[in-house]
Every structure is written in C-alpha cells, then in structure tokens.
Design a protein around this motif. Structure first.
Motif, PDB file in Angstrom:
ATOM      1  N   PRO A  57      -1.098   8.965  -4.828  1.00 32.17           N
ATOM      2  CA  PRO A  57      -1.656   9.343  -3.521  1.00 32.17           C
ATOM      3  C   PRO A  57      -3.157   9.585  -3.575  1.00 32.17           C
ATOM      4  O   PRO A  57      -3.668  10.267  -4.452  1.00 32.17           O
ATOM      5  CB  PRO A  57      -0.888  10.631  -3.175  1.00 32.17           C
ATOM      6  N   GLY A  58      -3.850   8.965  -2.612  1.00 30.28           N
ATOM      7  CA  GLY A  58      -5.291   9.146  -2.491  1.00 30.28           C
ATOM      8  C   GLY A  58      -6.115   8.395  -3.514  1.00 30.28           C
ATOM      9  O   GLY A  58      -7.353   8.468  -3.474  1.00 30.28           O
TER      10      GLY A  58
ATOM     11  N   ARG B 195      -7.569   5.038  -5.719  1.00 30.18           N
ATOM     12  CA  ARG B 195      -7.937   3.632  -5.566  1.00 30.18           C
ATOM     13  C   ARG B 195      -7.152   2.820  -6.601  1.00 30.18           C
ATOM     14  O   ARG B 195      -7.366   2.969  -7.807  1.00 30.18           O
ATOM     15  CB  ARG B 195      -9.439   3.440  -5.750  1.00 30.18           C
TER      16      ARG B 195
ATOM     17  N   ASP C 294       0.635   4.206  -2.615  1.00 30.97           N
ATOM     18  CA  ASP C 294       0.262   5.551  -2.157  1.00 30.97           C
ATOM     19  C   ASP C 294       1.299   6.593  -2.561  1.00 30.97           C
ATOM     20  O   ASP C 294       0.961   7.759  -2.801  1.00 30.97           O
ATOM     21  CB  ASP C 294       0.112   5.559  -0.639  1.00 30.97           C
ATOM     22  N   SER C 295       2.574   6.183  -2.645  1.00 30.03           N
ATOM     23  CA  SER C 295       3.627   7.145  -2.969  1.00 30.03           C
ATOM     24  C   SER C 295       3.563   7.605  -4.415  1.00 30.03           C
ATOM     25  O   SER C 295       3.977   8.722  -4.730  1.00 30.03           O
ATOM     26  CB  SER C 295       5.005   6.533  -2.687  1.00 30.03           C
TER      27      SER C 295
ATOM     28  N   SER D  34      -4.409  -0.168  -2.614  1.00 31.47           N
ATOM     29  CA  SER D  34      -3.883   1.031  -1.965  1.00 31.47           C
ATOM     30  C   SER D  34      -4.636   1.324  -0.666  1.00 31.47           C
ATOM     31  O   SER D  34      -5.664   0.711  -0.357  1.00 31.47           O
ATOM     32  CB  SER D  34      -4.007   2.219  -2.914  1.00 31.47           C
ATOM     33  N   SER D  35      -4.132   2.323   0.057  1.00 36.88           N
ATOM     34  CA  SER D  35      -4.762   2.704   1.326  1.00 36.88           C
ATOM     35  C   SER D  35      -6.186   3.197   1.126  1.00 36.88           C
ATOM     36  O   SER D  35      -7.052   2.983   1.985  1.00 36.88           O
ATOM     37  CB  SER D  35      -3.927   3.789   2.016  1.00 36.88           C
ATOM     38  N   ALA D  36      -6.450   3.853  -0.001  1.00 39.41           N
ATOM     39  CA  ALA D  36      -7.803   4.347  -0.257  1.00 39.41           C
ATOM     40  C   ALA D  36      -8.798   3.194  -0.328  1.00 39.41           C
ATOM     41  O   ALA D  36      -9.931   3.304   0.159  1.00 39.41           O
ATOM     42  CB  ALA D  36      -7.825   5.160  -1.549  1.00 39.41           C
TER      43      ALA D  36
ATOM     44  N   SER E 105      -7.979  -0.114   7.310  1.00 38.68           N
ATOM     45  CA  SER E 105      -6.834   0.797   7.326  1.00 38.68           C
ATOM     46  C   SER E 105      -5.795   0.412   8.366  1.00 38.68           C
ATOM     47  O   SER E 105      -4.584   0.471   8.104  1.00 38.68           O
ATOM     48  CB  SER E 105      -7.306   2.228   7.595  1.00 38.68           C
TER      49      SER E 105
ATOM     50  N   ARG F 112       0.826  -1.208   0.000  1.00 35.84           N
ATOM     51  CA  ARG F 112       0.000   0.000   0.000  1.00 35.84           C
ATOM     52  C   ARG F 112       0.862   1.261   0.000  1.00 35.84           C
ATOM     53  O   ARG F 112       0.518   2.255  -0.649  1.00 35.84           O
ATOM     54  CB  ARG F 112      -0.936  -0.007   1.209  1.00 35.84           C
ATOM     55  N   ASP F 113       1.989   1.244   0.744  1.00 34.80           N
ATOM     56  CA  ASP F 113       2.822   2.433   0.849  1.00 34.80           C
ATOM     57  C   ASP F 113       3.448   2.785  -0.498  1.00 34.80           C
ATOM     58  O   ASP F 113       3.530   3.966  -0.861  1.00 34.80           O
ATOM     59  CB  ASP F 113       3.910   2.230   1.907  1.00 34.80           C
TER      60      ASP F 113
END
Length: 560
Positions: free
Chosen positions: A134-135, A137, A130-131, A151-153, A161, A126-127
């Motif tokens: 970012p934000g 899906r 996200d990098s 991803s985190s979204a 989360s 996920r990191d």
C-alpha cells in the motif's frame, strides 16, 4: 613460431564456411595473441608457452547471441524474479511483491521482472499491488518487455489515477468503467521515462558487468545489444558510455555490438553537399568501433509482443477474436524511418513479430534497395548488400520467407521461445499459424544464413538451451511446435556461431575456427552433434576463451 596456447586431444568442430580449406573437424587448436594460428589433426610440430590436453572434450567457436538485452538482464538479477518458476499464480506474485516491500526502503521503487500472464492466470493489476504494498511505487515488467504493470502510486504521479488517455503506438489499459488497471502496453511505457530514466551510467556499468559474468560461464563470447539510448528499451541517452566504462575497467569480457534506438536519430549537421541524413552526434553510424565494442544497426520497433497480443497480425489472435495487435507508429512513418536510416548509411534491424508487421518491413526494405542502392556496408570494404535484419520474424508466412531470401534480409528468430513460452504462442495463433512461428528449417531451405539468439531476459538465454530448442522444438507441456522447422544439432550450432557472425557482417573473422579468426572458443563437456538430441541442454560449458584470454574455466586446467 611459438604459440601462446596449444589445445590438444580435443574434438574440434570448426564450423568453417563452405569452400574453406579448414576441415569440419580437427583435434588441435593453437592460439597466438587474439587469433587462431593453427587448427588441424595433429600439432604439426608446433610448440607453445602452454599446452593443455583436453582429454577428448569438444571445442566450438564461442557462442554469439545475435539478439539479447545485456543491461536489462544484468539489472534484472537485482529485481524480484517473477518468472515461472518460481511464480506460478497471481497469489505467488503478490507474495513476492509483499516480501520485497518489507525489505525495500519506503521511498524506493519495488521492481520485478519476468511475469507471464499466460502462466499465472492473468495480468496483475493496481489493486493487487496496492493490497500487498500500500502506498508504494511498484513496477512489474512483463517477460516480453513490451508491457508493465504499475501501482496506484505510480499512476497518480503520471496523472492516470482515474482515466486513461491515447498514446501513439501504445495502450493505457482501462477496465469497463474507464479506470486504468495499471497495465501499460508498448509505447505507453515511455510515460514512465521521467520517473525512471535516465539511469546513472555507473548503474548500467554494474548491470553490464553482472551480465558479462554470467555470459562467459555459458560459453558466450559475442552479443548484440538490441537497443540502446532511447525509447522504452534504452536506459540512458549515453548508454554506449556505460559499455566503454565497463570495458575500460576490465568488466566487459564479451564482444558487444550496440543497436542504436531509432528514437535518438536526428538530422546530422554538415554542409548541404554532405547530405548526411539522419544519424547521431559526430556523424557516427553502423561499423564505428572495433572488434570489442562497436555500433551496429539502427533498432526500429514496428509492432509488439506475440504472447502479449500486441504483435500486428493479418488475422485475429486465435484466443482473442477481434484482436490483431497494432503497429508502434503510423505505417508511413515507420517506413520513412527505415528508409531514412538506410539512406543515411545505417544498417537497419526492425522488430517485427506479426505477419502484418513483417509485410510492412519487407516493403520498406524493398523500397530501400530500389530508391537508395548502396555499397560498403558493415564497416568492411567490398560488402555490397546491407543485410538489413528483421528481429524475431515471429509469424512468417511461406511467401514472406521467400521474399526475405530474395531481398537478402536476415531474419533473427528465437527458437528458445518454443521451449519456454511456446504454449502461449500456440494458444495465441492456433494450430495452423503456430507452424509458422519462429521458423528455422524453412529459412535454411530458402538459402538464408540463420543466426542464433535468445532475446534474454525474455527467456533463459543459455545457448545450449537455444540449440536444444532448435533441434527438439518442444514446448513446456511437451508438445512439438513447428515440426517441419526442426533442424540438426550441427545446423543449430552453426546458427549460434557462424550464423550470428554473418548477421553482424563479421563472418570473415569469427563464428568459426581457422587460421586468422579471432581466438574465441568454448569448451564443452560433449559433442553436440553426437549426443541424444533430448540431452543437448545438459551439455556443460567447461571453459571460455575470448581473444586468446581464458575468461572462464570450470576447473579443467585451460586457465594457467
């Protein structure tokens, strides 16, 4: 009689079954309507509306891929290609996702397919996603299809989360602190269902149509779609409708047999006297349909992926001490699902890669035969055995080969895996057990009719590549995996034609070339049985005929 099409001056490999009056080789084939009406050494005085001289080129029965994922493959053509090549490192993967993020609308998913952690240095997480997005899906599917990274979204929408939770038959992978990494294995992928499924029927139609265009250029005339309608493999509960619409619109050029995901079976209404067991609405089951589109077996998942280390083994993975994979459900529940489907009149095709899973499935099939003997399988009168299948039969001990043959079970291995992901399999299994991986010669020696298949898009599904790997069994690094499982080019070609037709209970009318068989043919640039084995993958498909209709012609004049 006047044929529609007469193909002359050809090298015809008929693949006719033993005992047939048709010779193994011929020079002329005549087609009328959707059938072959003549095959022989000369034209026997036949006339035709069109006669085409092939100048010695080779005609074989149309290729039949006994296990692939047509809608998945077609959809993947519009996704980020994460296979190796072009992606060789995690940095390459990150770059591909970043590029897609720039060109994809902000509210749309960023979707990729085909990464292999064995080749790029590990799973993305996920990191990393996200990098570079970012934000957003992001969903990246593993080459096996048995796991995916989000991803985190996406994790936030799933309520994951900060911590994972137990999932029957799957895993939400977490790091040392208990934080989800974004990797969802096996049945944990079903958590994405409310966010991603069902797909619109027209989207599935487009995916099927795109796949069909590719298939006919590769000589493929028949396929088995290995799971529709439910579970993580299905794309919509009405997936069969997408295939019907594609056919009605003239977008489905190949013949399709649909495996129905076991997740959609339910008790079928009727009287107590009917005793219908489990099925789908209207009481449809294996064999319903016609030569173009029909229902095949029920698809059951018993375990996971070999290179993903989720296949259920009797011993630890060689490169992961303490890890043996796992079953997709409680063992008793899996057996009950298989036996219930059998009792209800379905043929059963069970995914089993690890030898522990294969043991369970063979036990279930033996119980089927003992407790519920049945006749009349495959939609054809006179068939007396179900020919239940084991999809992949990935790590099969010698005793399991013997037992499968005795039970009349059809293993459906993918030798194509050897060429593309064989190095990962060797690391996972070690030197001894890798000799048991995706067998072929030992299955033939046991008297089993072996089908040919790819599991596309897990790997490149070109049949000539599959035939090449059956014969050469060399991994990407050049190592031989399973030297005793090498077969001849004739045996490999038979697998992708007659063998796959037999696995679908259709060998009475396809998989070979003879009077009365379906007019499904592929014209090749060379005879696979005569070329250097190392050059089999270089043979080109020059034309493809399905039901007497020329659906692909590379310019050799077969198409009028």
């Amino acid at each position: 009689m006047k044929a529609d099409l007469l193909l002359t001056d050809a090298t015809v490999l008929t693949m006719a079954p033993e005992g047939s009056a048709v010779a193994p080789r011929a020079c002329v084939v005549a087609l009328l309507g959707d059938r072959v009406v003549y095959v022989g050494q000369d034209d026997a005085g036949l006339t035709a509306k069109r006669t085409v001289s092939l100048g010695g080129r080779c005609i074989v029965p149309g290729f039949h891929d006994a296990h692939q994922h047509m809608a998945w493959f077609g959809a993947s053509l519009d996704e980020i290609d994460l296979s190796t090549p072009p992606v060789h490192t995690l940095a390459d993967l990150a770059g591909a996702v970043a590029a897609a993020a720039e060109s994809t609308p902000g509210d749309a998913w960023i979707v990729g397919n085909g990464y292999d952690e064995n080749k790029i240095g590990g799973h993305p997480d996920r990191d990393l996603l996200d990098s570079v997005a970012p934000g957003r899906r992001v969903l990246l599917t593993h080459t096996s299809g048995h796991m995916a990274v989000v991803s985190s979204a996406v994790l936030a929408e799933l309520g994951l989360s900060d911590c994972g939770r137990d999932v029957s038959g799957g895993t939400i992978v977490v790091d040392a602190s208990g934080r989800p990494t974004g990797l969802l294995q096996e049945q944990a992928q079903n958590l994405l269902g409310p966010l991603r499924r069902p797909l619109a029927v027209d989207d599935v139609v487009r995916a099927v149509a795109r796949a069909s265009e590719v298939y006919v250029r590769q000589g493929i005339t028949s396929v088995v779609e290995a799971g529709v309608g439910g579970g993580w493999i299905g794309r919509t509960p009405v997936e069969a409708l997408a295939y019907q619409r594609a056919r009605d619109a003239g977008l489905l050029a190949v013949r399709v047999e649909l495996m129905v995901a076991s997740a959609v079976l339910h008790a079928v209404g009727g009287t107590d006297e009917d005793d219908l067991g489990d099925g789908i609405d209207l009481g449809l089951r294996t064999g319903f349909g016609d030569d173009r589109l029909r229902l095949g077996p029920v698809k059951v998942f018993s375990d996971g992926s070999l290179i993903g280390h989720t296949a259920a083994l009797c011993h630890d993975f060689s490169d992961s001490p303490g890890v043996r994979g796992y079953l997709q459900d409680d063992a008793d529940a899996l057996v009950d699902t298989i036996v219930s489907a059998h009792r209800s009149g379905w043929r059963v095709a069970t995914h089993a890669i690890g030898d522990a899973a294969i043991d369970l499935v063979l036990d279930a099939y033996e119980r089927c035969a003992v407790e519920h003997p049945r006749v009349g399988w495959g939609g054809r009168a006179g068939n007396t055995a179900p020919r239940h299948r084991i999809e992949h039969f990935g790590v099969a001990r010698p005793d399991q080969v013997t037992r499968a043959a005795g039970l009349g079970v059809v293993p459906v291995p993918q030798a194509r895996f050897v060429g593309e992901i064989g190095d990962g399999m060797r690391r996972a299994l070690g030197p001894q057990r890798s000799e048991w991986a995706y067998r072929h010669a030992s299955l033939l020696a046991a008297g089993i009719v072996v089908p040919g298949s790819s599991d596309r898009p897990v790997v490149d599904g070109r049949p000539m590549l599959g035939i090449h790997d059956m014969v050469n069994r060399r991994t990407a690094s050049g190592e031989v995996l399973g030297a005793t499982e090498v077969v001849t080019a004739h045996d490999a070609l038979r697998a992708y034609t007659y063998g796959s037709a037999h696995a679908s209970y259709e060998e009475d009318r396809k998989g070979w070339i003879g009077p009365g068989t379906l007019a499904d043919l592929a014209v090749l640039s060379a005879d696979p049985t005569l070329v250097d084995p190392s050059s089999l993958a270089d043979i080109d498909v020059l034309a493809t005929v399905v039901g007497g209709e020329v659906v692909w012609d590379a310019g050799i004049g077969v198409q009028g």
